[in-house]
Motif scaffolding. Structure first.
Motif, PDB file in Angstrom:
ATOM      1  N   ALA A  37       0.827  -1.204   0.000  1.00 23.65           N
ATOM      2  CA  ALA A  37       0.000   0.000   0.000  1.00 23.65           C
ATOM      3  C   ALA A  37       0.863   1.256   0.000  1.00 23.65           C
ATOM      4  O   ALA A  37       0.606   2.206  -0.759  1.00 23.65           O
ATOM      5  CB  ALA A  37      -0.931  -0.012   1.210  1.00 23.65           C
ATOM      6  N   LEU A  38       1.894   1.271   0.822  1.00 27.69           N
ATOM      7  CA  LEU A  38       2.791   2.432   0.860  1.00 27.69           C
ATOM      8  C   LEU A  38       3.494   2.651  -0.473  1.00 27.69           C
ATOM      9  O   LEU A  38       3.752   3.788  -0.877  1.00 27.69           O
ATOM     10  CB  LEU A  38       3.833   2.250   1.965  1.00 27.69           C
ATOM     11  N   LEU A  97      -8.233  -2.175   0.568  1.00 29.83           N
ATOM     12  CA  LEU A  97      -7.253  -3.174   0.150  1.00 29.83           C
ATOM     13  C   LEU A  97      -7.351  -4.366   1.082  1.00 29.83           C
ATOM     14  O   LEU A  97      -7.158  -4.249   2.296  1.00 29.83           O
ATOM     15  CB  LEU A  97      -5.839  -2.590   0.190  1.00 29.83           C
ATOM     16  N   GLN A  98      -7.641  -5.531   0.519  1.00 29.21           N
ATOM     17  CA  GLN A  98      -7.847  -6.718   1.342  1.00 29.21           C
ATOM     18  C   GLN A  98      -6.552  -7.143   2.032  1.00 29.21           C
ATOM     19  O   GLN A  98      -5.470  -7.075   1.452  1.00 29.21           O
ATOM     20  CB  GLN A  98      -8.366  -7.872   0.480  1.00 29.21           C
ATOM     21  N   GLY A  99      -6.697  -7.621   3.258  1.00 34.53           N
ATOM     22  CA  GLY A  99      -5.538  -8.032   4.036  1.00 34.53           C
ATOM     23  C   GLY A  99      -4.949  -9.361   3.633  1.00 34.53           C
ATOM     24  O   GLY A  99      -3.952  -9.805   4.218  1.00 34.53           O
ATOM     25  N   PHE A 104      -0.045  -7.466  -3.850  1.00 35.41           N
ATOM     26  CA  PHE A 104      -0.819  -6.572  -4.703  1.00 35.41           C
ATOM     27  C   PHE A 104       0.120  -5.589  -5.398  1.00 35.41           C
ATOM     28  O   PHE A 104       0.893  -4.893  -4.744  1.00 35.41           O
ATOM     29  CB  PHE A 104      -1.847  -5.811  -3.866  1.00 35.41           C
ATOM     30  N   PRO A 105       0.083  -5.495  -6.736  1.00 35.55           N
ATOM     31  CA  PRO A 105       1.033  -4.634  -7.451  1.00 35.55           C
ATOM     32  C   PRO A 105       0.787  -3.145  -7.194  1.00 35.55           C
ATOM     33  O   PRO A 105      -0.363  -2.683  -7.250  1.00 35.55           O
ATOM     34  CB  PRO A 105       0.769  -4.967  -8.927  1.00 35.55           C
ATOM     35  N   GLU A 222      -2.747  -8.802 -15.068  1.00 42.34           N
ATOM     36  CA  GLU A 222      -2.498 -10.025 -14.314  1.00 42.34           C
ATOM     37  C   GLU A 222      -3.378 -10.091 -13.081  1.00 42.34           C
ATOM     38  O   GLU A 222      -3.743  -9.067 -12.493  1.00 42.34           O
ATOM     39  CB  GLU A 222      -1.025 -10.105 -13.881  1.00 42.34           C
ATOM     40  N   GLU A 223      -3.706 -11.299 -12.655  1.00 44.79           N
ATOM     41  CA  GLU A 223      -4.490 -11.459 -11.442  1.00 44.79           C
ATOM     42  C   GLU A 223      -3.627 -11.233 -10.199  1.00 44.79           C
ATOM     43  O   GLU A 223      -2.391 -11.221 -10.279  1.00 44.79           O
ATOM     44  CB  GLU A 223      -5.141 -12.834 -11.398  1.00 44.79           C
ATOM     45  N   VAL A 224      -4.290 -11.077  -9.085  1.00 41.23           N
ATOM     46  CA  VAL A 224      -3.620 -10.841  -7.811  1.00 41.23           C
ATOM     47  C   VAL A 224      -3.866 -12.045  -6.911  1.00 41.23           C
ATOM     48  O   VAL A 224      -5.018 -12.368  -6.620  1.00 41.23           O
ATOM     49  CB  VAL A 224      -4.155  -9.572  -7.127  1.00 41.23           C
ATOM     50  N   PRO A 225      -2.813 -12.758  -6.482  1.00 36.89           N
ATOM     51  CA  PRO A 225      -3.034 -13.913  -5.608  1.00 36.89           C
ATOM     52  C   PRO A 225      -3.673 -13.500  -4.284  1.00 36.89           C
ATOM     53  O   PRO A 225      -3.252 -12.534  -3.662  1.00 36.89           O
ATOM     54  CB  PRO A 225      -1.624 -14.477  -5.383  1.00 36.89           C
ATOM     55  N   GLU A 226      -4.689 -14.249  -3.888  1.00 38.31           N
ATOM     56  CA  GLU A 226      -5.346 -14.024  -2.607  1.00 38.31           C
ATOM     57  C   GLU A 226      -5.186 -15.277  -1.747  1.00 38.31           C
ATOM     58  O   GLU A 226      -5.229 -16.392  -2.253  1.00 38.31           O
ATOM     59  CB  GLU A 226      -6.833 -13.731  -2.815  1.00 38.31           C
TER      60      GLU A 226
END
Length: 242
Positions: A37-38, A97-99, A104-105, A222-226
């Motif tokens: 996030a930062l 933003l999910q924890g 996350f790019p 691209e997808e984001v791994p969760e």
């Protein structure tokens, strides 16, 4: 206008208890998410939690966290309370933003936020083309279809749209579970009653569509791994060679 990323994090996940504090590559998951996030360049980043252990861990690595009620049934309610605590104004932007998205790019924050400015949208999210056939029939991989202006028509755990040959199959899109809202719309959203579609699919974003509100969707490559379960974590470790 303030832009604030709020990361909802609770300890008592039914599928993966203590998930935010699980270590990945030498850091707890919540620290990975916070640092991503930062890296967006957005200066205000907060973790919203209901657990003292998570609060202490965020403080330990130098992050900012605040306590919220332990009665929230979803992350959106938690970030709504956090945005009140932070004193955000109606026009301010809140990023949810999910924890459980430790990788996350940073580049994805801009397309997430951009429609709030260019389209004057009230709520935005992301999607990506589905590249693995097994995801087409996986109900945990949520699909979305869009109108010609890039707004969501529907989200489903089923495969949409239905393809009836002949012709070329459509481009299937997987939803990425991250959202941005104006503070004004976030306050409205959490007061709306869940509708039939939300309760049927167990997809909270359908609440906005059922009540007639639009969700702008930006397409990313691209997808984001969760990480929802311990099995997801083991799969991610194999992918990253850990």
């Amino acid at each position: 206008m303030r832009k604030v990323i709020i990361i909802p994090a609770r300890y008592g996940s039914t599928r993966f208890p203590g998930k935010p504090l699980v270590y990945i590559e030498g850091k707890p998951m919540i620290q990975h998410v916070y640092e991503r996030a930062l890296s967006s360049g957005i200066k205000e980043v907060w973790v919203a939690t209901d657990d003292e252990r998570i609060l202490q861990e965020v403080s330990r690595f130098g992050g900012k966290a605040l306590m919220t009620a332990n009665t929230h049934i979803c992350g959106t309610d938690r970030i709504a309370e956090a945005s009140d605590i932070l004193g955000l104004a109606p026009e301010d932007i809140v990023i949810n933003l999910q924890g459980d998205q430790p990788f996350f790019p940073a580049a994805y924050f801009q397309p997430l936020i951009e429609p709030l400015v260019s389209k004057k949208a009230k709520m935005t999210t992301l999607a990506t083309p589905i590249k693995q056939d097994e995801d087409l029939t996986n109900p945990n991989k949520v699909k979305v279809v869009l109108d010609l202006q890039g707004y969501a028509l529907y989200f489903s755990r089923n495969l949409i749209p239905y393809f009836r040959p002949p012709g070329e199959p459509p481009l299937y899109l997987k939803h990425i579970g991250v959202y941005a809202y104006t503070k004004e719309f976030l306050d409205l959203f959490v007061k709306l009653p869940p509708g039939t579609l939300e309760l049927t699919e167990k997809l909270e974003q359908l609440r906005a569509l059922e009540h007639g509100y639009k969700i702008a969707v930006s397409i990313v490559s691209e997808e984001v791994p969760e990480i929802d379960t311990p099995e997801d974590l083991e799969k991610l470790k194999k992918i990253r060679g850990l």
